[in-house]
Each structure stands twice: as structure tokens, then as C-alpha cells.
Design a protein around this motif. Structure first.
Motif, mmCIF file in Angstrom:
data_model
loop_
_atom_site.group_PDB
_atom_site.id
_atom_site.type_symbol
_atom_site.label_atom_id
_atom_site.label_comp_id
_atom_site.label_asym_id
_atom_site.label_seq_id
_atom_site.Cartn_x
_atom_site.Cartn_y
_atom_site.Cartn_z
ATOM 1 N N SER A 4 -2.030 -17.266 -46.362
ATOM 2 C CA SER A 4 -2.903 -17.151 -45.198
ATOM 3 C C SER A 4 -3.184 -18.525 -44.582
ATOM 4 N N VAL A 5 -3.487 -19.486 -45.437
ATOM 5 C CA VAL A 5 -3.809 -20.846 -44.979
ATOM 6 C C VAL A 5 -2.581 -21.519 -44.345
ATOM 7 N N VAL A 6 -1.420 -21.287 -44.926
ATOM 8 C CA VAL A 6 -0.185 -21.897 -44.408
ATOM 9 C C VAL A 6 0.229 -21.238 -43.087
ATOM 10 N N MET A 7 0.056 -19.909 -43.001
ATOM 11 C CA MET A 7 0.482 -19.193 -41.790
ATOM 12 C C MET A 7 -0.422 -19.459 -40.584
ATOM 13 N N GLY A 8 -1.711 -19.686 -40.840
ATOM 14 C CA GLY A 8 -2.659 -19.894 -39.735
ATOM 15 C C GLY A 8 -2.189 -20.905 -38.706
ATOM 16 N N PRO A 9 -1.910 -22.160 -39.110
ATOM 17 C CA PRO A 9 -1.497 -23.185 -38.138
ATOM 18 C C PRO A 9 -0.135 -22.904 -37.510
ATOM 19 N N VAL A 10 0.640 -21.987 -38.097
ATOM 20 C CA VAL A 10 1.955 -21.645 -37.532
ATOM 21 C C VAL A 10 1.811 -20.507 -36.517
ATOM 22 N N ILE A 11 1.091 -19.448 -36.930
ATOM 23 C CA ILE A 11 1.011 -18.238 -36.100
ATOM 24 C C ILE A 11 0.046 -18.393 -34.917
ATOM 25 N N ILE A 12 -1.080 -19.089 -35.111
ATOM 26 C CA ILE A 12 -2.078 -19.206 -34.025
ATOM 27 C C ILE A 12 -1.484 -19.872 -32.776
ATOM 28 N N PRO A 13 -0.758 -21.009 -32.897
ATOM 29 C CA PRO A 13 -0.143 -21.591 -31.694
ATOM 30 C C PRO A 13 0.900 -20.674 -31.050
ATOM 31 N N ILE A 14 1.613 -19.877 -31.891
ATOM 32 C CA ILE A 14 2.597 -18.932 -31.341
ATOM 33 C C ILE A 14 1.878 -17.871 -30.511
ATOM 34 N N LEU A 15 0.768 -17.333 -31.043
ATOM 35 C CA LEU A 15 -0.018 -16.334 -30.309
ATOM 36 C C LEU A 15 -0.550 -16.918 -29.003
ATOM 37 N N ARG A 16 -0.933 -18.200 -29.059
ATOM 38 C CA ARG A 16 -1.460 -18.860 -27.861
ATOM 39 C C ARG A 16 -0.355 -19.022 -26.808
ATOM 40 N N ARG A 17 0.846 -19.411 -27.283
ATOM 41 C CA ARG A 17 1.978 -19.593 -26.365
ATOM 42 C C ARG A 17 2.400 -18.268 -25.731
ATOM 43 N N LEU A 18 2.307 -17.200 -26.518
ATOM 44 C CA LEU A 18 2.682 -15.874 -26.018
ATOM 45 C C LEU A 18 1.570 -15.259 -25.163
ATOM 46 N N LYS A 19 0.506 -16.052 -24.972
ATOM 47 C CA LYS A 19 -0.653 -15.616 -24.170
ATOM 48 C C LYS A 19 -1.274 -14.324 -24.709
ATOM 49 N N MET A 20 -1.377 -14.250 -26.062
ATOM 50 C CA MET A 20 -2.005 -13.093 -26.702
ATOM 51 C C MET A 20 -3.514 -13.303 -26.732
ATOM 52 N N GLY A 21 -4.114 -13.516 -25.576
ATOM 53 C CA GLY A 21 -5.529 -13.873 -25.505
ATOM 54 C C GLY A 21 -6.448 -12.666 -25.430
ATOM 55 N N GLN A 22 -7.634 -12.832 -26.010
ATOM 56 C CA GLN A 22 -8.678 -11.801 -25.987
ATOM 57 C C GLN A 22 -9.240 -11.696 -24.579
ATOM 58 N N THR A 23 -9.549 -10.466 -24.149
ATOM 59 C CA THR A 23 -10.283 -10.271 -22.892
ATOM 60 C C THR A 23 -11.686 -9.800 -23.246
#
Length: 318
Positions: A16-35
Motif C-alpha cells: 500500500s505504501v509503495v503503490m501510493g506514490p505511484v498510483i496517485i500521480p497516475i490518477l491525477r494525470r488521468l484526471k480522475m478527480g473528485q467532484t
């Protein structure tokens, strides 16, 4: 005691700790933002754009960790299936909402049908392929079990769907669903180890995955779990309760889930019956407390303390 039983906590936490810094920027780049709702709690408007679908981190951590233990712990299979099944329903819902810009995600009928399908598979598996009876341990009874015969099957649908959707409604504040569920998972881990039930690897994995996820999900959250995470966690809690023959205990340990879903049902019913009047300032109930002046962190702390105390009560009730 063999302390290797706690190894899944560390494995899932590390993943979980290792994936966080990898997956969060990917989600941000894919514009998976909360409304955020314009008519909701005003302080939440600043959260718009925070990456959601972070439940993928929890789900992958739990699944990968559990796979190591499948051979020696076959009883984790139904829990893993239900957790993954509800997680995939949530993922599809999040994907339609965030990526396809379909505001409602899955239509309510579609979501409900898929949830019933996953629950039906669990019921079929328990009845046909396990020796776990559908009798239920009664709290504070000194070890007596309730046997309601075939009615246990429809009750299972109510319990599973109620728990899953309660977990979904609980996911509305930074760290709330994660904090409440990590305590429930810890309770189930203690029970699983104490009863030698053979499901402890997956309960430990959920504890580890959530502790790791909380590093990114506590206030101010840098990622939200979305339906991917909340539905998966609800599925985990409900299926674990059934594997331990403890669905009645959900009323105690998952009280916050129940309070959240009941507050929505009460609010909607009252609103319709009275032509627009409300009992709560806003539902689910965590928003009511926010609008009463509680800070987000205070609501999370109080709800977590209530869950921790109720988990202790549930241990005494055994």
C-alpha cells in the motif's frame, strides 16, 4: 503463539505504501478527480479535483497478499471473491462517473443487480462448498447460536447489501471509512486468530492495506478511495462476518455503517412524506455533524472512537 500470522499485515502495508506514490500521480494525470456537490458542505468544495479511485491501492494490496496464502488457507476464497467482486462494481461505477463523465455512474438498477449477483454467489458457495452453517452467534448468550432455517438466506442478502451500502455512505470525509473499517478488520482478526477460523491472512491483509492507505487518506487527503474502495470494504466486512458466523455482530461493530445508511433512508423518507422537510441538516449523518459546527477531523475521531469501543463491547459479547 506463531507471530508469522501477522506477516500479511506487514506485506499489505508495504504494498500500500509503495503503490501510493505511484498510483496517485497516475490518477491525477488521468484526471480522475473528485467532484463535489455545490449544495453540500462548503468546506468540501476545495476537495474538487483530488484524485479518487484510490481504492485500487487497497484492493491490489489485499488481493496480492491473499494470493500467497490461498493454498494453505482456502477459507479466505469466499471473502476474497466478495471483496474483489464488490470492488469491481465500485471500480466500474467510479470509471463511468470520473472518466466517462456519466454523473450517476452505474444506474441504480445496474448497481443493485450486480450487488445481488455477488451476494448470490456467496450464498451458493457457503451452502454448497463449505461446512459453515448459516446459524448465527448471539451476542452475550454464552455461545448460543440462532437458527432461522431457510430465512437465513434472505437475511444474508439484507445484511450484505446493507453493510456494503453503509460502508459506501460512510466514505464521505477524509480518512473516515478507512479509520472505521481498519478497527472492524482488527476486531475480526482477533476473533479469527482466537477461533482458529483459517481466515486471518485476509483480515490481516485488510488491516495492513488500510493502515498504508491512511497515510495518503487522512486529512487533508491526497487521494480518495471512491466506490472502488468503499464497496470492496463493505463486501469484506459482510463476508467475514458470515465466515465467522457473526452477522448479528455487524449491528455492534459496524454501527457507524448502519447509522450512515439509516440516516439517508430516514432523511429521504421524511423529505418525501412532508413535502421537503428534513430531519438532519444533511445526510449521510457525518455531514449533519459538520453542518452543526464539527470539524472534519473531529467527526472522524468521534466515529472511530465509537467503533473502537463497540469492537471491545463485541469482544465481551462473545
Amino acid at each position: 503463539m506463531d507471530y508469522r500470522v501477522f506477516l500479511p499485515v506487514l506485506i499489505a502495508f508495504a504494498l500500500s505504501v509503495v503503490m501510493g506514490p505511484v498510483i496517485i500521480p497516475i490518477l491525477r494525470r488521468l484526471k480522475m478527480g473528485q467532484t463535489e456537490r455545490e449544495d453540500g458542505v462548503k468546506s468540501h468544495l476545495k476537495k474538487a479535483g483530488t484524485p479518487t479511485m484510490g481504492g485500487v491501492i487497497i484492493l491490489v494490496s489485499v488481493v496480492v497478499t491473499s494470493v500467497f496464502y490461498l493454498k494453505n488457507y482456502p477459507k479466505i476464497i469466499p471473502i476474497l471473491f466478495v471483496t474483489l467482486g464488490f470492488g469491481l462494481i465500485g471500480f466500474l461505477d467510479d470509471y463511468l462517473k470520473v472518466v466517462m463523465k456519466r454523473s450517476d455512474g452505474l444506474y441504480p438498477k445496474q448497481k443493485f443487480a450486480l450487488q445481488i449477483l455477488v451476494t448470490a454467489v456467496l450464498a451458493f458457495y457457503l451452502v454448497r462448498f463449505t461446512n459453515i452453517p448459516l446459524t448465527m452467534l448471539i451476542p452475550f448468550s454464552g455461545g448460543h447460536y440462532l437458527d432461522i432455517g431457510w430465512l437465513a438466506i434472505p437475511l444474508m442478502f439484507v445484511a450484505v447489501l446493507g453493510t456494503v451500502n453503509g460502508a459506501n455512505f460512510t466514505d464521505g470525509l477524509d480518512g473516515l471509512a478507512s479509520s472505521v473499517t481498519v478497527l472492524i478488520a482488527t476486531f475480526f482478526t482477533v476473533v479469527a486468530i482466537g477461533t482458529k477460523s483459517g481466515i486471518e491472512p485476509i483480515t490481516c491483509a485488510v488491516v495492513g492495506a488500510l493502515l498504508g492507505f491512511l497515510l495518503f487518506n487522512v486529512y487533508p487527503a491526497s487521494v480518495f478511495m471512491g466506490d472502488t474502495g468503499s464497496l470492496a470494504l463493505g463486501g469484506f466486512v459482510a463476508s467475514t462476518a458470515y465466515m465467522l458466523q457473526m452477522p448479528i455482530f455487524l449491528i455492534i461493530v459496524a454501527f457507524i455503517y448502519m447509522a450512515e445508511i439509516l440516516s439517508v433512508m430516514i432523511q429521504v423518507t421524511y423529505f418525501k412524506k412532508t413535502g421537503g422537510k428534513r430531519i438532519f441538516k444533511m445526510a449521510p449523518i457525518h455531514h449533519h455533524f459538520e453542518l452543526c459546527g464539527w470539524s472534519e477531523t473531529k467527526v472522524v475521531a468521534v466515529f472511530s472512537i465509537i467503533t473502537a469501543l463497540l469492537c471491545l463491547v463485541a469482544l465481551m459479547a462473545m
